[in-house]
Write a protein that holds these residues in place. Structure first.
Motif, mmCIF file in Angstrom:
data_model
loop_
_atom_site.group_PDB
_atom_site.id
_atom_site.type_symbol
_atom_site.label_atom_id
_atom_site.label_comp_id
_atom_site.label_asym_id
_atom_site.label_seq_id
_atom_site.Cartn_x
_atom_site.Cartn_y
_atom_site.Cartn_z
ATOM 1 N N ARG A 234 43.195 49.984 37.801
ATOM 2 C CA ARG A 234 42.860 50.159 36.191
ATOM 3 C C ARG A 234 43.254 48.386 35.287
ATOM 4 O O ARG A 234 42.251 48.207 34.421
ATOM 5 C CB ARG A 234 42.646 51.002 35.514
ATOM 6 N N ASP A 235 43.995 48.219 35.329
ATOM 7 C CA ASP A 235 44.371 47.040 34.747
ATOM 8 C C ASP A 235 44.269 46.051 35.084
ATOM 9 O O ASP A 235 43.711 44.886 34.139
ATOM 10 C CB ASP A 235 46.388 47.332 34.835
ATOM 11 N N ALA A 236 43.556 46.056 37.194
ATOM 12 C CA ALA A 236 43.448 45.084 36.761
ATOM 13 C C ALA A 236 41.708 44.798 37.474
ATOM 14 O O ALA A 236 41.819 43.999 37.728
ATOM 15 C CB ALA A 236 43.867 45.040 38.501
ATOM 16 N N GLY A 237 41.251 45.666 36.605
ATOM 17 C CA GLY A 237 39.661 45.371 35.642
ATOM 18 C C GLY A 237 38.931 45.687 37.454
ATOM 19 O O GLY A 237 37.651 45.012 37.200
ATOM 20 N N LEU A 238 39.606 46.704 38.369
ATOM 21 C CA LEU A 238 38.449 47.154 39.158
ATOM 22 C C LEU A 238 38.356 48.459 40.062
ATOM 23 O O LEU A 238 37.253 48.920 40.413
ATOM 24 C CB LEU A 238 39.595 46.728 40.884
ATOM 25 N N ALA A 239 38.626 49.613 38.099
ATOM 26 C CA ALA A 239 37.968 50.845 38.516
ATOM 27 C C ALA A 239 36.452 51.150 39.074
ATOM 28 O O ALA A 239 36.274 51.696 39.503
ATOM 29 C CB ALA A 239 38.168 51.085 37.449
ATOM 30 N N ASP B 87 37.228 35.588 37.174
ATOM 31 C CA ASP B 87 37.488 35.982 35.363
ATOM 32 C C ASP B 87 37.840 37.379 36.268
ATOM 33 O O ASP B 87 39.487 37.442 35.693
ATOM 34 C CB ASP B 87 36.829 36.332 34.888
ATOM 35 N N THR B 88 37.144 38.122 37.194
ATOM 36 C CA THR B 88 37.864 39.497 37.603
ATOM 37 C C THR B 88 39.135 39.392 38.587
ATOM 38 O O THR B 88 39.949 40.279 38.337
ATOM 39 C CB THR B 88 36.404 40.013 38.510
ATOM 40 N N LEU B 89 38.532 37.434 39.076
ATOM 41 C CA LEU B 89 39.592 38.037 40.484
ATOM 42 C C LEU B 89 41.425 37.545 39.548
ATOM 43 O O LEU B 89 42.172 37.775 40.154
ATOM 44 C CB LEU B 89 39.394 36.978 41.486
ATOM 45 N N SER B 90 41.090 36.629 38.799
ATOM 46 C CA SER B 90 42.251 35.906 38.093
ATOM 47 C C SER B 90 42.874 37.230 37.484
ATOM 48 O O SER B 90 44.567 37.840 37.843
ATOM 49 C CB SER B 90 41.905 35.081 36.924
#
Length: 230
Positions: free
Chosen positions: A113-118, A7-10
């Motif tokens: 942040r928008d990519a969910g990686l913060a 999910d994170t990679l997507s």
């Protein structure tokens, strides 16, 4: 691969694809900047990611950050490495860029942040020559280093010098912008001193703008007064 990683990679890839397709990246204040010519191309980003995956690099340090494009590819590799070995260190990228706020208006931070990686990223808004020795003093260790900060000779030299101590014997240091004389000369010292070997980055391939320095597996075995012209 665990569902959370998938999910994170997507989310990451979708956020990055929006930037590449539009040619614009949003800043923290919602203004936009053109991605080119500063941003890493998609082809070179994938090559960087694949190098990091081949190194099983779950923990990575980079100098330079800007729009966070290299960071997103490196974090994709770190997430993949961690998913393949869940008991290894958690996925982590440490970046340094003293101009993230003043010049880039937080665009790199917004992208991650928008990519969910913060949560997997730590940024120091300080010069690398200040941060890198501090990381060494704190006994930090990384699986891979990416050098893409100040491109003047002395700065590239210092970044590689300290990166060697953070990644250790046998590890890979990737230096961007191989076409620049200052970058070439800085890397040449570490090869001439037998501290690193330069691995192939064939002309015409996506790797051709990277200098790939493999740390000597024995570490620094030179005599105290060793010097070789470079």
């Amino acid at each position: 691969m665990p569902i959370f990683a998938t999910d994170t990679l997507s989310t990451l890839r979708a956020a990055r694809d929006r930037i590449y397709s539009s040619g614009q990246i949003l800043c923290l204040d919602d203004s936009a900047k053109p991605v080119w010519p500063v941003g890493l191309t998609h082809e070179r980003g994938e090559a960087l990611r694949d190098l990091a995956i081949a190194e099983n690099a779950a923990s990575i340090v980079e100098t330079g950050f800007a729009f966070g494009m290299s960071a997103s590819f490196l974090l994709e590799a770190a997430l993949t490495a961690h998913a393949n070995a869940p008991d290894a260190r958690p996925p982590r990228l440490v970046s340094m860029d003293p101009f993230q706020t003043s010049q880039w208006k937080g665009a790199g931070l917004r992208h991650l942040r928008d990519a969910g990686l913060a949560e997997h990223h730590q940024l120091f808004e300080e010069p690398s020559e200040v941060v890198l020795p501090r990381l060494i003093a704190e006994h930090e260790r990384f699986d891979l280093a990416f050098i893409d900060g100040d491109h003047r000779f002395e700065s590239v030299f210092i970044d590689i010098f300290f990166a060697r101590r953070l990644v250790g014997p046998g590890k890979l240091i990737i230096v961007d912008d191989a076409w620049m004389p200052a970058v070439q000369k800085a890397a040449a010292f570490f090869v001439s001193a037998n501290l690193c070997t330069r691995e192939p980055s064939p002309e015409g391939s996506p790797l051709c703008k990277f200098i790939l320095l493999r740390m000597d597996a024995k570490g620094d075995a030179r005599e105290w007064d060793h010097f070789t012209q470079f």
